[in-house]
Scaffold this motif. Sequence first.
Motif, PDB file in Angstrom:
ATOM      1  N   VAL A  81       0.868  -1.189   0.000  1.00 40.79           N
ATOM      2  CA  VAL A  81       0.000   0.000   0.000  1.00 40.79           C
ATOM      3  C   VAL A  81       0.899   1.232   0.000  1.00 40.79           C
ATOM      4  CG1 VAL A  81      -2.040  -0.952   1.113  1.00 40.79           C
ATOM      5  CG2 VAL A  81      -0.179  -0.103   2.524  1.00 40.79           C
ATOM      6  N   VAL A  89       2.959  -2.469   3.796  1.00 39.85           N
ATOM      7  CA  VAL A  89       2.270  -3.682   3.371  1.00 39.85           C
ATOM      8  C   VAL A  89       1.038  -3.893   4.248  1.00 39.85           C
ATOM      9  CG1 VAL A  89       2.465  -6.187   3.367  1.00 39.85           C
ATOM     10  CG2 VAL A  89       4.306  -4.808   2.423  1.00 39.85           C
ATOM     11  N   SER A  90      -0.103  -4.150   3.630  1.00 37.34           N
ATOM     12  CA  SER A  90      -1.313  -4.483   4.388  1.00 37.34           C
ATOM     13  C   SER A  90      -1.550  -5.978   4.346  1.00 37.34           C
ATOM     14  CB  SER A  90      -2.528  -3.756   3.809  1.00 37.34           C
ATOM     15  OG  SER A  90      -2.483  -2.412   4.171  1.00 37.34           O
ATOM     16  N   PHE A  91      -1.969  -6.523   5.476  1.00 40.26           N
ATOM     17  CA  PHE A  91      -2.229  -7.957   5.563  1.00 40.26           C
ATOM     18  C   PHE A  91      -3.740  -8.176   5.527  1.00 40.26           C
ATOM     19  CE2 PHE A  91      -2.364 -11.953   8.193  1.00 40.26           C
ATOM     20  CZ  PHE A  91      -1.747 -12.748   7.245  1.00 40.26           C
ATOM     21  N   PHE A  92      -4.201  -8.838   4.509  1.00 39.08           N
ATOM     22  CA  PHE A  92      -5.634  -9.032   4.353  1.00 39.08           C
ATOM     23  C   PHE A  92      -6.059 -10.362   4.979  1.00 39.08           C
ATOM     24  CE2 PHE A  92      -4.838  -5.654   1.522  1.00 39.08           C
ATOM     25  CZ  PHE A  92      -6.044  -4.990   1.344  1.00 39.08           C
ATOM     26  N   PRO A  93      -7.263 -10.396   5.591  1.00 36.68           N
ATOM     27  CA  PRO A  93      -7.724 -11.652   6.185  1.00 36.68           C
ATOM     28  C   PRO A  93      -8.005 -12.672   5.091  1.00 36.68           C
ATOM     29  CG  PRO A  93      -9.457 -10.012   6.235  1.00 36.68           C
ATOM     30  CD  PRO A  93      -8.240  -9.319   5.732  1.00 36.68           C
ATOM     31  N   ASN A  98     -14.245 -12.813   6.819  1.00 41.67           N
ATOM     32  CA  ASN A  98     -15.065 -11.725   7.334  1.00 41.67           C
ATOM     33  C   ASN A  98     -16.259 -11.418   6.450  1.00 41.67           C
ATOM     34  OD1 ASN A  98     -13.766 -10.506   9.813  1.00 41.67           O
ATOM     35  ND2 ASN A  98     -12.051 -10.877   8.415  1.00 41.67           N
TER      36      ASN A  98
ATOM     37  N   ARG B  44      -4.830  -5.399   8.097  1.00 39.43           N
ATOM     38  CA  ARG B  44      -3.811  -4.904   9.024  1.00 39.43           C
ATOM     39  C   ARG B  44      -2.593  -4.388   8.293  1.00 39.43           C
ATOM     40  NH1 ARG B  44      -3.546  -9.482  13.709  1.00 39.43           N
ATOM     41  NH2 ARG B  44      -5.720  -9.288  14.362  1.00 39.43           N
ATOM     42  N   THR B  45      -2.102  -3.239   8.717  1.00 37.70           N
ATOM     43  CA  THR B  45      -0.884  -2.700   8.136  1.00 37.70           C
ATOM     44  C   THR B  45       0.103  -2.410   9.249  1.00 37.70           C
ATOM     45  OG1 THR B  45      -2.266  -1.693   6.449  1.00 37.70           O
ATOM     46  CG2 THR B  45       0.013  -0.960   6.547  1.00 37.70           C
TER      47      THR B  45
END
Lengths: 100, 308
Positions: A81, A89-93, A98, B44-45
Amino acid sequence: MAMVVVVTESVPPRLRGRLAIWLLQVRAGVYVGEVSRRVREMIWQQCTELCDEGNIVMAWATNTESGFDFQTVGKNRRIPVDMDGLRLVSFFPEAGENAL
Amino acid sequence: MADTPYLPLKPLMMKDRVSMIFLQYGQIDVKDNAFVLIQENEVRTHIPVGSIACIMLEPGTRVSHAAVKLAAEVGTLLVWVGEAGVRVYSSGQPGGARSDRLLYQAKLALDDELRLKVVRKMYEIRFGEAAPARRSVEQLRGIEGARVRKTYELLAKKYEVEWKRRNYDTDNWDLSDVPNRCMSAATACLYGITEAAVLAAGYAPAIGFIHWGKPLSFVYDIADVFKFDTVVPIAFKIAAKNPHNPDREVRLACRDAFRAQNTLAKIIPMIEEILAAGEIQPPEMPPESVPPAIPPAESLGEAGHRSK
């Protein structure tokens, strides 16, 4: 010349072997080396073409504010990102976790 | 795993950090020791909190107690900013104000003669020439004001921007014209990193020399030294393009300028140079005073950082 790190996940063996031609494999799927920009771009081209269903991230030292930059190919839950010019870096579920 | 050793967190030097990051819409919390921004749908970032000078929290963020504690431990300033970076409120004390620095700064500010020397030094650095002799701080302010207005006009002309005057209404943010909006966003970036540096060096943001009576008086004093070389041209340049999202463009450009000019590495030495113009020494420890019973830990950070 700048330091480069390549991390691969579930890529075909032919790419693993190919990367080991230029870089040092320090752990399973983790490659380290010191290469020029042209060589890095050549390696990245190999990565994108031989990646198949796997995914790869390549990070290298450069003149950004954080001192490095990175690029990815393939599907992964960690997505780069841009935060006003700073790349994180974004961590996606996991998909569906969800979903309502 | 019961005997995991306790490893304290050490703040890093300001010059080794990334200038700033703006966070919007999300919960800021600590997960598995990491500083994370949790957004919609559990995205989450990780924010590399320890290697950033200041974190600008925009409307729509919530910060947990653990996150504030972590930011404080690594000496990162949290700044609560309003729409487009106009500061609403700021807190998070990363610098552990050092009494010798505070007394030194206060002595320089309280003595009219010393204060004038410091103010003259600020002008000398800003305008690249010695300030005219035998002028009071008040007169110097007048001269500076005129020069600043002229600089604004010249830059506006250079970048072909229609510029009336520096003006903004914090209650009606959207009513400001684009150049002023860009200017506010740009100065907010500079004030954030300047405040982080002032605190890290162990000085008080409120004790100013030209500015007076505001919580960030000293921050404005120091930021003014850098302003016209860094963020003001950026604001005009961006305003001239009249972009769709001026705030973002301004921040990107500010980040580039701070990196290119190595601003974070320059601020603290500049503060020392300016204060040294008073030609007095920081106070020494009085003979009857006692040092701390437990000596402070060695730090990788600046003198004003609290470290475990």
